[in-house]
Scaffold this motif. Structure first.
Motif, PDB file in Angstrom:
ATOM      1  N   ASP A  63      48.754 -49.066 -65.353  1.00  0.00           N
ATOM      2  CA  ASP A  63      49.004 -48.916 -63.919  1.00  0.00           C
ATOM      3  C   ASP A  63      47.871 -48.153 -63.240  1.00  0.00           C
ATOM      4  O   ASP A  63      47.477 -48.494 -62.112  1.00  0.00           O
ATOM      5  N   ALA A  64      47.340 -47.142 -63.917  1.00  0.00           N
ATOM      6  CA  ALA A  64      46.218 -46.379 -63.345  1.00  0.00           C
ATOM      7  C   ALA A  64      44.965 -47.252 -63.239  1.00  0.00           C
ATOM      8  O   ALA A  64      44.259 -47.216 -62.223  1.00  0.00           O
ATOM      9  N   ILE A  65      44.698 -48.055 -64.262  1.00  0.00           N
ATOM     10  CA  ILE A  65      43.553 -48.969 -64.211  1.00  0.00           C
ATOM     11  C   ILE A  65      43.776 -50.004 -63.117  1.00  0.00           C
ATOM     12  O   ILE A  65      42.863 -50.320 -62.337  1.00  0.00           O
ATOM     13  N   GLY A  66      44.991 -50.528 -63.032  1.00  0.00           N
ATOM     14  CA  GLY A  66      45.317 -51.513 -61.999  1.00  0.00           C
ATOM     15  C   GLY A  66      45.136 -50.959 -60.598  1.00  0.00           C
ATOM     16  O   GLY A  66      44.642 -51.648 -59.700  1.00  0.00           O
ATOM     17  N   ALA A  67      45.512 -49.702 -60.401  1.00  0.00           N
ATOM     18  CA  ALA A  67      45.343 -49.067 -59.085  1.00  0.00           C
ATOM     19  C   ALA A  67      43.859 -48.947 -58.741  1.00  0.00           C
ATOM     20  O   ALA A  67      43.456 -49.191 -57.593  1.00  0.00           O
ATOM     21  N   TRP A  68      43.035 -48.579 -59.733  1.00  0.00           N
ATOM     22  CA  TRP A  68      41.594 -48.504 -59.493  1.00  0.00           C
ATOM     23  C   TRP A  68      41.050 -49.880 -59.126  1.00  0.00           C
ATOM     24  O   TRP A  68      40.289 -50.021 -58.161  1.00  0.00           O
ATOM     25  N   ALA A  69      41.446 -50.896 -59.900  1.00  0.00           N
ATOM     26  CA  ALA A  69      40.977 -52.265 -59.642  1.00  0.00           C
ATOM     27  C   ALA A  69      41.431 -52.746 -58.267  1.00  0.00           C
ATOM     28  O   ALA A  69      40.658 -53.384 -57.533  1.00  0.00           O
ATOM     29  N   HIS A  70      42.646 -52.440 -57.890  1.00  0.00           N
ATOM     30  CA  HIS A  70      43.157 -52.815 -56.569  1.00  0.00           C
ATOM     31  C   HIS A  70      42.303 -52.183 -55.466  1.00  0.00           C
ATOM     32  O   HIS A  70      41.973 -52.834 -54.472  1.00  0.00           O
ATOM     33  N   GLY A  71      41.946 -50.927 -55.657  1.00  0.00           N
ATOM     34  CA  GLY A  71      41.121 -50.230 -54.676  1.00  0.00           C
ATOM     35  C   GLY A  71      39.711 -50.789 -54.557  1.00  0.00           C
ATOM     36  O   GLY A  71      39.039 -50.559 -53.558  1.00  0.00           O
ATOM     37  N   ARG A  72      39.265 -51.535 -55.559  1.00  0.00           N
ATOM     38  CA  ARG A  72      37.929 -52.136 -55.551  1.00  0.00           C
ATOM     39  C   ARG A  72      37.952 -53.610 -55.109  1.00  0.00           C
ATOM     40  O   ARG A  72      36.908 -54.253 -55.047  1.00  0.00           O
ATOM     41  N   ALA A  73      39.136 -54.152 -54.809  1.00  0.00           N
ATOM     42  CA  ALA A  73      39.253 -55.558 -54.399  1.00  0.00           C
ATOM     43  C   ALA A  73      38.335 -55.845 -53.211  1.00  0.00           C
ATOM     44  O   ALA A  73      38.309 -55.093 -52.246  1.00  0.00           O
ATOM     45  N   GLY A  74      37.566 -56.908 -53.336  1.00  0.00           N
ATOM     46  CA  GLY A  74      36.622 -57.289 -52.294  1.00  0.00           C
ATOM     47  C   GLY A  74      35.311 -56.521 -52.338  1.00  0.00           C
ATOM     48  O   GLY A  74      34.348 -56.916 -51.695  1.00  0.00           O
ATOM     49  N   LEU A  75      35.287 -55.429 -53.087  1.00  0.00           N
ATOM     50  CA  LEU A  75      34.091 -54.601 -53.205  1.00  0.00           C
ATOM     51  C   LEU A  75      33.397 -54.801 -54.546  1.00  0.00           C
ATOM     52  O   LEU A  75      32.199 -54.583 -54.673  1.00  0.00           O
ATOM     53  N   GLY A  76      34.175 -55.170 -55.545  1.00  0.00           N
ATOM     54  CA  GLY A  76      33.656 -55.354 -56.889  1.00  0.00           C
ATOM     55  C   GLY A  76      33.688 -54.074 -57.698  1.00  0.00           C
ATOM     56  O   GLY A  76      33.733 -52.970 -57.163  1.00  0.00           O
ATOM     57  N   GLY A  77      33.706 -54.246 -58.992  1.00  0.00           N
ATOM     58  CA  GLY A  77      33.709 -53.127 -59.917  1.00  0.00           C
ATOM     59  C   GLY A  77      33.889 -53.644 -61.322  1.00  0.00           C
ATOM     60  O   GLY A  77      34.254 -54.800 -61.532  1.00  0.00           O
ATOM     61  N   VAL A  78      33.613 -52.792 -62.270  1.00  0.00           N
ATOM     62  CA  VAL A  78      33.815 -53.111 -63.681  1.00  0.00           C
ATOM     63  C   VAL A  78      34.580 -51.955 -64.295  1.00  0.00           C
ATOM     64  O   VAL A  78      34.234 -50.792 -64.077  1.00  0.00           O
ATOM     65  N   VAL A  79      35.627 -52.279 -65.045  1.00  0.00           N
ATOM     66  CA  VAL A  79      36.419 -51.275 -65.738  1.00  0.00           C
ATOM     67  C   VAL A  79      36.694 -51.774 -67.148  1.00  0.00           C
ATOM     68  O   VAL A  79      36.850 -52.978 -67.367  1.00  0.00           O
TER      69      VAL A  79
END
Length: 169
Positions: A63-79
């Motif tokens: 859930d914590a990883i998902g929240a980070w990924a959600h916050g990067r939606a449209g901006l991109g990121g790698v986790v």
């Protein structure tokens, strides 16, 4: 790539998620987040002791990883995240529907050898069998690519970038 993806670098322990993740993020020009940093202390203590995590242990972490990924939606990121089971990836997708997966794959002997030579990591090689037993590879309806981990980190990263570009075509 046209729109910056949020990429989850997944695979069993020792495939190089922590090495490839930052290299991939640099190539894509997006931030990197180390999945292990999202683990609660209790999870790290269990893994350090050689005890595999249960699904119940993993939900808050995912859930914590998902929240980070959600916050990067449209901006991109790698986790990075092992994301070994389909249900784990489904949980990540429920938080961040646009995530794509780069599944680092490789021969068990190669992965065990790499694990045996890495420094300062809490995951013992004894847990590798449980990781392989738990692994459910990406399925046809999951957006992602499998990337072989043989070769140098730069070669692996290049294969990942090329494979991700193929998703946009």
């Amino acid at each position: 790539m046209s729109t910056p993806h949020v990429v989850v670098v997944m695979g069993v322990a020792g495939t190089g998620k922590t090495t490839i993740g930052p290299l991939l993020a640099a190539r894509l020009g997006v931030p990197y987040a180390e999945g292990d940093d999202f683990h609660p202390e209790a999870n790290i203590a269990k893994m350090t002791a050689g005890t595999p995590l249960t699904d119940e242990d993993r939900w808050p972490w995912l859930d914590a990883i998902g929240a980070w990924a959600h916050g990067r939606a449209g901006l991109g990121g790698v986790v990075s995240s092992s994301a070994l089971k389909r249900s784990y990836r489904d949980r990540l997708r429920s938080a961040a529907p646009g995530v794509v997966f780069v599944h680092l794959t490789g021969d068990r002997e190669l992965i065990e050898d790499r694990m045996a030579h890495r420094q300062g990591h809490f995951m013992p090689t004894a847990l590798l069998d449980s990781q392989f037993a738990t692994l459910q590879p990406l399925q046809a309806d999951e957006t992602g690519v499998a990337v072989d981990v043989s070769g140098s980190p730069e070669e692996i990263t290049e294969r990942a970038v090329t494979a991700l570009r193929g998703l946009d075509q």
